[in-house]
Design a protein around this motif. Structure first.
Motif, PDB file in Angstrom:
ATOM      1  N   GLY A 168       0.795  -1.226   0.000  1.00  0.00           N
ATOM      2  CA  GLY A 168       0.000   0.000   0.000  1.00  0.00           C
ATOM      3  C   GLY A 168       0.823   1.270   0.000  1.00  0.00           C
ATOM      4  N   LEU A 184       2.453   8.172  -0.199  1.00  0.00           N
ATOM      5  CA  LEU A 184       1.023   7.956  -0.033  1.00  0.00           C
ATOM      6  C   LEU A 184       0.808   6.512   0.423  1.00  0.00           C
ATOM      7  CD1 LEU A 184      -1.524   9.772  -0.754  1.00  0.00           C
ATOM      8  CD2 LEU A 184      -1.765   8.324  -2.773  1.00  0.00           C
ATOM      9  N   ARG A 223      -2.139   3.711   0.339  1.00  0.00           N
ATOM     10  CA  ARG A 223      -3.476   3.349  -0.117  1.00  0.00           C
ATOM     11  C   ARG A 223      -3.948   2.147   0.705  1.00  0.00           C
ATOM     12  NH1 ARG A 223      -4.780   6.391  -4.321  1.00  0.00           N
ATOM     13  NH2 ARG A 223      -3.177   7.092  -5.804  1.00  0.00           N
ATOM     14  N   SER A 253      -6.954   6.756   0.776  1.00  0.00           N
ATOM     15  CA  SER A 253      -5.508   6.945   0.884  1.00  0.00           C
ATOM     16  C   SER A 253      -5.217   8.061   1.876  1.00  0.00           C
ATOM     17  CB  SER A 253      -4.890   7.294  -0.477  1.00  0.00           C
ATOM     18  OG  SER A 253      -5.396   8.534  -0.948  1.00  0.00           O
TER      19      SER A 253
END
Length: 396
Positions: free
Chosen positions: A36, A50, A52, A62
């Motif tokens: 992620g 980031l 997610r 996110s």
């Protein structure tokens, strides 16, 4: 290009910018170590982290982690894992961060949270207030902590060095005290969970080169005591004499009260809240000290041994009276001397007179012998005596 790989600082640094003609705003790549975790490279070449994930409600969402290189790969993974742990425990980190964004700006945080807290702990809180008002507030006050970057703090520090007061640039020590306050404020915000990283902590302080090494020798000290005895402002004169005789810090004597003075036992108790190391101590009073205190006018309703002009308050800053006394004593390099020089003087003359460093440590209430050792290095007479003794060893 490869869109999924094990992130390293070198590979993220080498990640190209998203082409100008690309449909999306960012080029996105994924880490194989933390599921992620993404790095997005914009068309300008700027890179940001980031995470997610799927929320407990089943929605894909996110959360922004920060920018590279302000946050490197190791720290980005650490933050991402922390968020994933929160998700596993049933919390939504983005929802919680949205709540955090409702919290104060740097300025609001300082006035509403930080300042009330340190008022009960830090005797120098007024200095912190002034430094925030004049320097930190105008630069960062309207920002939230997550918006403050290390680069901005670096520019702020360099700007301080260029500023002037009374035509003179700020010393490295002054700049350092301001930056140190900003670091402390941000550290407190980190502890409260308002921001992940203390960005100001990444900036090194300036090397300080303005440490005063001047002290008064025995003859100068005696001349100053003679002037202080007859000085027109009796309280200021007595304070100077007592600072020389005891080696106390100015604040320790200024805030001394009659409740802590025992003339029969010839002692003055300095309570913990008035000392730098928060350890109370006993000051033993000599005949000259008692004689000096006996000349002090006792003001009705004022508990302080060294009363000020304001009702019920201790004597304030005596720098101007001190300067006048120095000049009357024939000491002209007043720019190199401050009130704290008197404490310095007591220690240095003790070493010159043959007192041991342990005796200096006890008199000045140092926590460690290392604090006392620096005074030995400042005694020219001690150095000269040592050199003579070495020379005598080889005398034919």
């Amino acid at each position: 290009m490869e869109k999924k790989f094990k992130f390293t600082n070198e590979r993220i640094k080498a990640l190209p910018a998203n082409p100008p003609n690309a449909k999306g705003t960012d080029l996105e790549v994924s880490d194989t170590e933390v599921i992620g975790l993404k790095c997005l490279s914009g068309k300008s070449g700027s890179k940001r982290w980031l995470l997610r994930y799927t929320s407990q409600a089943g929605r894909k969402t996110s959360i922004a982690i920060g920018r590279f290189p302000d946050i490197d790969v190791t720290l980005a993974r650490k933050i991402a894992r922390k968020h994933l742990q929160q998700i596993a425990e049933g919390h939504d980190p983005k929802a919680e961060r949205d709540e955090i964004k409702k919290i104060p700006t740097v300025s609001q945080f300082f006035w509403d949270i930080y300042l009330p807290l340190i008022k009960g702990k830090n005797k120098s809180w007024k200095l912190d207030q002034q430094r925030f008002e004049y320097f930190i507030g105008p630069a960062f006050g309207d920002m939230r902590f997550e918006e403050v970057t290390a680069a901005q703090v670096q520019q702020f520090q360099l700007g301080l060095k260029l500023r002037k007061r009374h035509g003179k640039p700020y010393t490295p020590a002054t700049c350092n005290r301001i930056l140190a306050l900003l670091k402390t404020i941000c550290a407190h915000a980190v502890r409260l969970g308002l921001v992940e990283v203390n960005q100001p902590a990444k900036i090194q302080l300036f090397r300080e080169n303005n440490v005063r090494t001047r002290f008064l020798d025995l003859e100068e000290s005696q001349a100053l005591i003679k002037v202080a005895r007859n000085y027109k402002k009796q309280t200021a004169g007595a304070l100077v004499i007592m600072l020389l005789l005891t080696g106390c810090r100015s604040s320790e004597l200024r805030f001394a009260t009659y409740d802590n003075l025992d003339l029969d036992k010839r002692t003055l108790i300095i309570p913990p809240e008035q000392t730098k190391n928060k350890r109370g101590r006993v000051v033993y009073l000599t005949d000259l000290a008692l004689e000096t205190l006996a000349l002090m006018p006792k003001v009705r309703g004022n508990p302080y041994i060294f009363p000020g002009e304001k009702k019920g308050r201790p004597i304030c800053d005596i720098r101007f009276s001190f300067r006048a006394m120095l000049l009357q004593a024939g000491i002209t390099d007043v720019e190199n001397i401050c009130i704290h020089t008197l404490r310095h003087t007591t220690a240095s003359n003790m070493v010159s007179a043959g007192f041991s460093l342990n005796e200096v440590k006890a008199q000045l209430a140092h926590q460690s012998i290392q604090s006392s050792e620096r005074y030995a290095k400042l005694s020219l007479r001690s150095i000269q005596n040592t050199s003579q003794k070495v020379s005598d060893l080889f005398q034919i």
